[in-house]
Design a protein around this motif. Structure first.
Motif, PDB file in Angstrom:
ATOM      1  N   PRO A 118       0.826  -1.211   0.000  1.00  0.00           N
ATOM      2  CA  PRO A 118       0.000   0.000   0.000  1.00  0.00           C
ATOM      3  C   PRO A 118       0.860   1.259   0.000  1.00  0.00           C
ATOM      4  CG  PRO A 118      -0.897  -1.613   1.523  1.00  0.00           C
ATOM      5  CD  PRO A 118       0.423  -2.160   1.053  1.00  0.00           C
ATOM      6  N   ARG A 119       0.456   2.226  -0.844  1.00  0.00           N
ATOM      7  CA  ARG A 119       1.102   3.528  -1.002  1.00  0.00           C
ATOM      8  C   ARG A 119       2.404   3.455  -1.799  1.00  0.00           C
ATOM      9  NH1 ARG A 119      -1.667   7.140   1.784  1.00  0.00           N
ATOM     10  NH2 ARG A 119      -0.070   8.738   1.456  1.00  0.00           N
ATOM     11  N   GLU A 120       2.727   2.299  -2.356  1.00  0.00           N
ATOM     12  CA  GLU A 120       3.899   2.202  -3.225  1.00  0.00           C
ATOM     13  C   GLU A 120       3.550   2.633  -4.646  1.00  0.00           C
ATOM     14  OE1 GLU A 120       7.310  -0.923  -1.855  1.00  0.00           O
ATOM     15  OE2 GLU A 120       5.636  -1.747  -2.999  1.00  0.00           O
ATOM     16  N   LYS A 121       4.608   2.836  -5.459  1.00  0.00           N
ATOM     17  CA  LYS A 121       4.461   3.195  -6.862  1.00  0.00           C
ATOM     18  C   LYS A 121       4.892   2.023  -7.741  1.00  0.00           C
ATOM     19  CE  LYS A 121       5.576   8.078  -6.035  1.00  0.00           C
ATOM     20  NZ  LYS A 121       6.480   9.203  -6.418  1.00  0.00           N
ATOM     21  N   GLY A 122       4.408   2.012  -8.959  1.00  0.00           N
ATOM     22  CA  GLY A 122       4.811   0.981  -9.914  1.00  0.00           C
ATOM     23  C   GLY A 122       4.281   1.303 -11.292  1.00  0.00           C
ATOM     24  N   GLN A 123       4.685   0.517 -12.278  1.00  0.00           N
ATOM     25  CA  GLN A 123       4.177   0.727 -13.628  1.00  0.00           C
ATOM     26  C   GLN A 123       4.197  -0.567 -14.431  1.00  0.00           C
ATOM     27  OE1 GLN A 123       6.629   3.777 -15.412  1.00  0.00           O
ATOM     28  NE2 GLN A 123       8.359   2.411 -15.739  1.00  0.00           N
ATOM     29  N   SER A 148     -13.690   0.731 -16.914  1.00  0.00           N
ATOM     30  CA  SER A 148     -13.480   0.222 -15.560  1.00  0.00           C
ATOM     31  C   SER A 148     -13.700   1.340 -14.539  1.00  0.00           C
ATOM     32  CB  SER A 148     -12.060  -0.338 -15.419  1.00  0.00           C
ATOM     33  OG  SER A 148     -11.848  -1.389 -16.335  1.00  0.00           O
ATOM     34  N   PRO A 149     -13.935   0.978 -13.274  1.00  0.00           N
ATOM     35  CA  PRO A 149     -14.101   2.010 -12.239  1.00  0.00           C
ATOM     36  C   PRO A 149     -12.898   2.945 -12.201  1.00  0.00           C
ATOM     37  CG  PRO A 149     -14.717  -0.150 -11.394  1.00  0.00           C
ATOM     38  CD  PRO A 149     -14.113  -0.389 -12.743  1.00  0.00           C
ATOM     39  N   GLU A 150     -13.163   4.224 -12.049  1.00  0.00           N
ATOM     40  CA  GLU A 150     -12.079   5.200 -12.018  1.00  0.00           C
ATOM     41  C   GLU A 150     -11.200   4.995 -10.788  1.00  0.00           C
ATOM     42  OE1 GLU A 150     -13.095   9.246 -12.498  1.00  0.00           O
ATOM     43  OE2 GLU A 150     -14.317   8.934 -14.297  1.00  0.00           O
ATOM     44  N   ASP A 151      -9.907   5.259 -10.974  1.00  0.00           N
ATOM     45  CA  ASP A 151      -8.940   5.138  -9.883  1.00  0.00           C
ATOM     46  C   ASP A 151      -7.975   6.307 -10.014  1.00  0.00           C
ATOM     47  OD1 ASP A 151      -6.973   4.527  -8.065  1.00  0.00           O
ATOM     48  OD2 ASP A 151      -6.798   2.414  -8.640  1.00  0.00           O
ATOM     49  N   SER A 152      -8.043   7.234  -9.066  1.00  0.00           N
ATOM     50  CA  SER A 152      -7.207   8.437  -9.141  1.00  0.00           C
ATOM     51  C   SER A 152      -5.726   8.117  -8.994  1.00  0.00           C
ATOM     52  CB  SER A 152      -7.627   9.441  -8.059  1.00  0.00           C
ATOM     53  OG  SER A 152      -7.487   8.864  -6.763  1.00  0.00           O
ATOM     54  N   ASN A 153      -5.413   6.919  -8.507  1.00  0.00           N
ATOM     55  CA  ASN A 153      -4.011   6.530  -8.331  1.00  0.00           C
ATOM     56  C   ASN A 153      -3.463   5.763  -9.536  1.00  0.00           C
ATOM     57  OD1 ASN A 153      -3.871   7.563  -5.634  1.00  0.00           O
ATOM     58  ND2 ASN A 153      -5.046   5.780  -4.963  1.00  0.00           N
ATOM     59  N   VAL A 166      -0.698   3.083  -4.430  1.00  0.00           N
ATOM     60  CA  VAL A 166      -1.772   2.096  -4.570  1.00  0.00           C
ATOM     61  C   VAL A 166      -2.410   1.809  -3.217  1.00  0.00           C
ATOM     62  CG1 VAL A 166      -0.793   1.025  -6.617  1.00  0.00           C
ATOM     63  CG2 VAL A 166      -0.109   0.201  -4.353  1.00  0.00           C
ATOM     64  N   GLN A 167      -3.655   1.381  -3.272  1.00  0.00           N
ATOM     65  CA  GLN A 167      -4.425   1.129  -2.061  1.00  0.00           C
ATOM     66  C   GLN A 167      -4.746  -0.357  -1.929  1.00  0.00           C
ATOM     67  OE1 GLN A 167      -5.050   3.730   0.090  1.00  0.00           O
ATOM     68  NE2 GLN A 167      -3.792   4.869  -1.390  1.00  0.00           N
ATOM     69  N   THR A 168      -4.894  -0.803  -0.683  1.00  0.00           N
ATOM     70  CA  THR A 168      -5.328  -2.175  -0.431  1.00  0.00           C
ATOM     71  C   THR A 168      -6.677  -2.408  -1.117  1.00  0.00           C
ATOM     72  OG1 THR A 168      -4.210  -2.148   1.713  1.00  0.00           O
ATOM     73  CG2 THR A 168      -5.858  -3.870   1.362  1.00  0.00           C
ATOM     74  N   GLY A 169      -6.811  -3.545  -1.767  1.00  0.00           N
ATOM     75  CA  GLY A 169      -8.054  -3.844  -2.470  1.00  0.00           C
ATOM     76  C   GLY A 169      -8.030  -3.480  -3.936  1.00  0.00           C
ATOM     77  N   SER A 170      -6.909  -2.923  -4.416  1.00  0.00           N
ATOM     78  CA  SER A 170      -6.841  -2.536  -5.833  1.00  0.00           C
ATOM     79  C   SER A 170      -6.089  -3.556  -6.679  1.00  0.00           C
ATOM     80  CB  SER A 170      -6.192  -1.153  -5.977  1.00  0.00           C
ATOM     81  OG  SER A 170      -4.885  -1.141  -5.425  1.00  0.00           O
TER      82      SER A 170
END
Length: 232
Positions: A118-123, A148-153, A166-170
């Protein structure tokens, strides 16, 4: 036939292909065959040349009494103008064939699975080449990403998806589709968002046997998300 019974000589003419020029398209990796059939008396001699370079030696053959030029495993470098020349003692004629090479999509970079805390970055990166240039489309869990559902992250930039904090559950499975008019490619990548406390995987109280005055290698395998920092 002439009045004295001899056969009248004729200048070379092209039966296949007709005219002075033509064009041909071939796909990358396939076999290119150019045909040149002539008529005349004496029988014309046929030769081949490439106006914009040399033939690839190990992939080129000229068969059927010089009538067919064959290039196997075609590459982009094989595009260009090829000339068939037919001549006898009366005249010499030419036919130019412009060859274009197209390509179904092929991978440059396929997306790889990600394990993020959670809260990490990636691509995710999905890059393909081809002629014409492939179009990249993304899907998430089988649904086009634009639906797909919007995700601001999460941000899609062409062939790349960027994840910020990123958030838990994503967690999700992402699909990349690279396509042009000659074919398509599909690749999946799993993005797993985990929050796991660190734990040591190496068995406790493990005994190592080493030789005196030699190096000793001690193992400390661990697991966690984010990746644990190991200290001794």
């Amino acid at each position: 036939m002439t009045a004295d019974g001899s056969v009248e000589e004729r200048k070379p003419t092209f039966l296949i292909p007709s005219g002075s020029s033509s064009s041909k398209m071939v796909l990358r990796g396939q076999v290119l065959e150019l045909e040149c059939i002539t008529e005349g008396l004496p029988t014309p001699e046929v030769s081949w040349s490439k106006l914009s370079g040399e033939f690839p030696d190990k992939r080129t053959s000229i068969v059927t009494f010089q009538k067919i030029l064959r290039i196997v495993n075609v590459s982009d470098a094989d595009a260009g103008e090829y000339r068939c020349t037919a001549h006898n003692r009366l005249a010499s004629i030419h036919h130019t064939i412009r060859v274009t090479v197209k390509a179904a999509p092929y991978w440059i970079t396929t997306p790889r699975n990600l394990v993020l805390a959670p809260r990490e970055k990636g691509q995710l990166i999905c890059r393909a080449s081809g002629t014409p240039k492939p179009t990249i489309n993304w899907a998430m869990n089988g649904i086009p990403i634009e639906n797909s559902p919007e995700d601001s992250n999460r941000k899609v930039e062409g062939d790349t998806i960027i994840f910020e904090e990123v958030q838990t559950g994503s967690s999700a499975v992402y699909q990349c589709n690279a396509s042009n008019e000659y074919g398509y490619l599909l690749s999946n990548a799993f993005v797993n968002v985990l929050s796991e406390t660190p734990r040591v995987l190496t068995p406790a109280n493990q005994v190592y046997q080493v030789i005196r005055n030699n190096h000793a290698l001690l193992d400390c395998s661990s697991f966690g998300s984010p990746i644990p920092k190991i200290t001794w």
